[in-house]
Write an enzyme that holds these catalytic residues in place. Structure first.
Site, PDB file in Angstrom:
ATOM      1  N   ASP A   1     -85.572   9.058  13.304  1.00  0.00           N
ATOM      2  CA  ASP A   1     -86.654   9.894  13.809  1.00  0.00           C
ATOM      3  C   ASP A   1     -86.080  10.982  14.705  1.00  0.00           C
ATOM      4  OD1 ASP A   1     -86.619   8.879  16.681  1.00  0.00           O
ATOM      5  OD2 ASP A   1     -86.932   7.013  15.589  1.00  0.00           O
TER       6      ASP A   1
ATOM      7  N   GLU B   1     -57.964   6.830  -9.064  1.00  0.00           N
ATOM      8  CA  GLU B   1     -59.143   6.878  -8.184  1.00  0.00           C
ATOM      9  C   GLU B   1     -58.775   7.390  -6.796  1.00  0.00           C
ATOM     10  OE1 GLU B   1     -62.590   3.800  -9.340  1.00  0.00           O
ATOM     11  OE2 GLU B   1     -60.732   2.840  -8.670  1.00  0.00           O
TER      12      GLU B   1
END
Ligand code: GLA
Length: 728
Positions: free
Chosen positions: A532, A612
């Site tokens: 928030d 990777e």
């Protein structure tokens, strides 16, 4: 005493107008909020007439047409004939429950207001203004001082209320909301963001309805379940078209937003601290400061509304060094090790990360007390030397020697019963002495309304932060609050505890930030359970969700993007198959999704193969290259992720329109599938843009109005990330 009758309070900004009027009875009417209208008083739109069962104030005498129940108001009272949802409930000294707010005065101040102890929008340009309107009940003298802060450039109006007992007798506030917005005409859809742990901020749009709808949290935190942010929009609104209004609460505790369409067809929205378990005593002369609400209006759909919020949160809510400084790309050990680690394991993770260009190691839960699982340890904030031999300074130095920053996880607000802290201070938890409390994740909640708890935590953390070079903190909060009772407060003040808890959290954050101005704090509450604008004032980024699955994240980050910028969304590349869903996605897809956030990794990089590892290295470079574009550029949603059957796409455009990054994840593979065609946004129609890695040059107008066609890729969830740079 009452003055200013028939006065119009009229504010016109760059793109919007907000109008109020004090009527002949001193009632502050809301006249208009929306697209700019110059020099016209909008009271001609209001036509009073006698409606049954909507009574009239005594002063109206024989006039049966004026009723508080049917006029749009700026800040309705209670118990005086307006039967709709309202902002305030009171217990007056005589036992009555009435508050009748009438206009006293208003003034304009050449700066943005602050709210003591609470986060609020701030302004560094000296261009913001504040309108202050004083209302008062003529009998009890309870005042509501309404504050309107105006940030013209972003079409933002902030609101708050200070409740002041200007009378001689005690008054108890049992509801003290922050803002009311009346939309006297029109039909409105409600857009809100609901969810659950591991699936926060799911966007839902519901058509206008009669009756009342509530969006609320009583969990002590803003919650995974209902974000304190709503949008009201015309039914035909989409990303680019339509009138819409946003209301966002700058607060991290219990909240409630109600939306009511009444008998007249008008819609009212109220927002504030949830009134359940709330009560605040105001003795003569005392005040209560309600948290802030940020309003914005867009005449051009959700896109503009979101961009208004993004800019405001980045510039006027987030603070500190990392408001602008580039945030480090991090590796977090949680999904790599959970509680099972020692110093060597952490060092190995840091080492393999540093070799790939990652800039910070974050040591997650499990480094302190006797914390080998979640049964014990929370509250004992000293290092677990069985796991970390030589303590934190030794490990931090080794990590720093790799050229990496060091960050650490804490969960200050909680305590396990199996800790020294709880054994010494059982009275420091929220709990009714005569009852057994709820446990959640085997933890109880510290009473953050107690000053000595805040002091204890401040001392614990300063000891740790002073002992070594900690540059980042992940501040977690892993349960909903219950059993709210403080042994520190008398029986008639227990209604203050929920709010005082939040004030305590803010105070501790504030004290730590003042002492460590270079510290980056990332908020977290079991993922995004306290995402928030209140927390963002202290923590410029928040871990968006404990669900790190790239495909689930498409919806989570999409919903979050309506109110909050990507610079606030913690997002990491984790392992495949994903630990929460078991789904396999490529490293490329995980990378593209996590890059639309504060980028990081959360897996054991040592387990990756050479190919990777090289890919991670390239991702890190890519993110660094596009950092400003992603974190500071304008954000455009190119599809609705909530019904993304075929693909999900979004775009960043530099503010000077010099470059753009288009991201697209193909959701499902199709045999002989249709091509995916997207129209880009926000470009300069006359400029020429070259696609990176190719000779292809496109005109901005062509990309926006004609669009761009993607060939489909085979396999599960393949991804596109296209970068165009302006060449002319
Ligand atoms: C919460 C957080 C996770 C992790 C764990 C540790 O769930 O959201 O990221 O830090 O706590 O216990």
């Amino acid at each position: 005493m009452l003055s200013g009758r028939n006065e119009v309070i009229y504010s016109s900004y760059k793109n919007t107008t907000y109008q109020m009027k004090v009527n002949e009875y001193g009632v502050l009417l809301h006249l208009y909020y929306g697209r700019k209208i110059s020099d016209v008083v909008m009271d001609y739109t209001l036509k009073n007439y006698d409606r049954g069962f909507s009574g009239n104030p005594y002063e109206a005498d024989k006039d049966r047409t004026f009723s508080l129940d049917t006029v749009p108001q700026e800040f309705p009272g209670t118990g005086v004939g307006d039967y709709r949802i309202n902002c305030v409930n009171v217990e007056n000294a005589d036992g009555s429950g009435l508050a009748d707010f009438r206009y006293v005065s208003h003034k304009i101040r050449d700066s943005k207001y602050f709210i003591p102890g609470l986060p609020a929008v701030y302004d560094e340009t000296d261009e913001a203004k504040t309108l202050i309107i004083l209302l008062e009940d003529p009998v009890t003298h309870l005042q509501a001082k309404l504050f309107y802060g105006v940030l013209e450039d972003n079409d933002i109006i902030t609101r708050t209320v200070v409740y002041i007992n200007n009378g001689k007798e005690d008054i108890k506030l049992t509801k003290a909301y922050s803002a009311c917005l009346d939309l006297p005409f029109g039909e409105w859809d409600l857009v809100h963001f609901h969810g659950r742990h591991c699936m926060e901020r799911q966007m839902e749009r519901v058509s206008s309805m009669n009756g009342i709808k509530s969006i609320e949290s009583k969990r002590g935190a803003s919650s995974h379940h209902h974000n304190p942010f709503v949008i009201l929009c015309e039914p035909n609104t989409n990303e680019e078209y339509g009138d819409c209004y946003g209301m966002m609460f700058v607060y991290s505790g219990n909240h409630k937003t109600q939306i009511e369409t009444d008998q007249t067809g008008a819609t009212r929205v109220v927002m504030g601290i949830h009134e359940e378990h709330f009560g605040w005593n105001l003795s003569a002369g005392e005040s209560f400061y309600a948290p802030e609400v940020i309003l914005t209006y867009s005449a051009h759909g959700f896109e503009k509304l979101s961009q208004n919020y993004h800019e405001t949160i980045r510039t006027n809510i987030c603070r500190g060094k990392y408001k602008v400084a580039r945030r480090p790309i991090l590796i977090n050990n949680w999904e790599a090790t959970y509680f099972d680690f020692d110093e060597e394991k952490i060092y190995t993770i840091a080492k393999s990360a540093s070799e790939l260009g990652i800039e910070m190691l974050v040591l997650d839960d499990g480094w302190f007390g006797v914390r080998n699982n979640d049964f014990a340890g929370l509250g004992d904030w000293f290092v677990n030397e069985e796991k970390l031999k030589g303590g934190l300074p030794k490990l931090v130095k080794r990590v720093n020697d790799l050229g990496m920053k060091f960050g650490i996880w804490v969960e200050p607000e909680m305590v396990n019963e199996d800790t020294n802290l709880y054994r010494e201070h059982p009275e420091w938890v929220l709990k009714v002495p005569s009852r057994n409390p709820n446990r959640s994740r085997y933890q109880l909640v510290l009473d953050m309304s107690r000053p000595e708890v805040i002091d204890y935590l401040f001392d614990c953390y300063t000891k740790i932060f002073d002992s070594t070079n900690i540059e980042y903190v992940k501040w977690d909060m892993n349960r909903s609050i219950a059993d709210v009772f403080s042994t520190n407060l008398p029986a008639n003040r227990q209604g203050e505890v929920y709010h005082r808890y939040v004030l305590g959290v803010y105070e501790l954050l504030d004290r730590l930030e003042k002492r460590y101005p270079n510290l980056l704090i990332e908020g977290c509450a079991g993922g995004g359970g306290r995402f928030d604008a209140g927390m963002l004032y202290y923590t410029p980024q928040i871990w968006c969700s404990d669900d790190t699955d790239a495909i689930e994240r498409l919806q989570i980050q999409y919903g979050t993007s309506f109110g909050y910028p990507v610079s606030t969304m913690g997002a990491h590349v984790s392992a495949s198959p994903n630990h929460q869903t078991g789904r396999n996605t490529s490293l490329e897809t995980r990378g593209v999704v996590a890059m639309s956030g504060t980028f990081g990794y959360e897996l054991d990089l040592g387990l990756l193969g050479e190919e990777e590892k090289n890919e991670v290295k390239a991702q890190v470079e890519t993110f660094k290259r596009y950092y400003d574009l992603i974190q500071d550029g304008k954000y455009y949603r190119l599809s609705n992720a909530m019904d993304a059957i075929d693909y999900c796409a979004w775009q960043f455009v530099a503010k000077d329109q010099g470059e753009t990054l288009v991201n697209m994840v193909q959701i499902r593979p199709r045999a002989n599938g249709r091509l995916i065609h997207l129209k880009f946004k926000g470009l300069n129609p006359e400029a020429l843009y070259q696609l990176d890695g190719s000779e292809e040059v496109f005109n901005g107008a062509a990309l926006m109005y004609g669009g761009y066609t993607f060939e489909r890729k085979a396999g599960d969830f393949p991804t596109y990330q296209l970068h165009f740079i302006r060449v002319k």
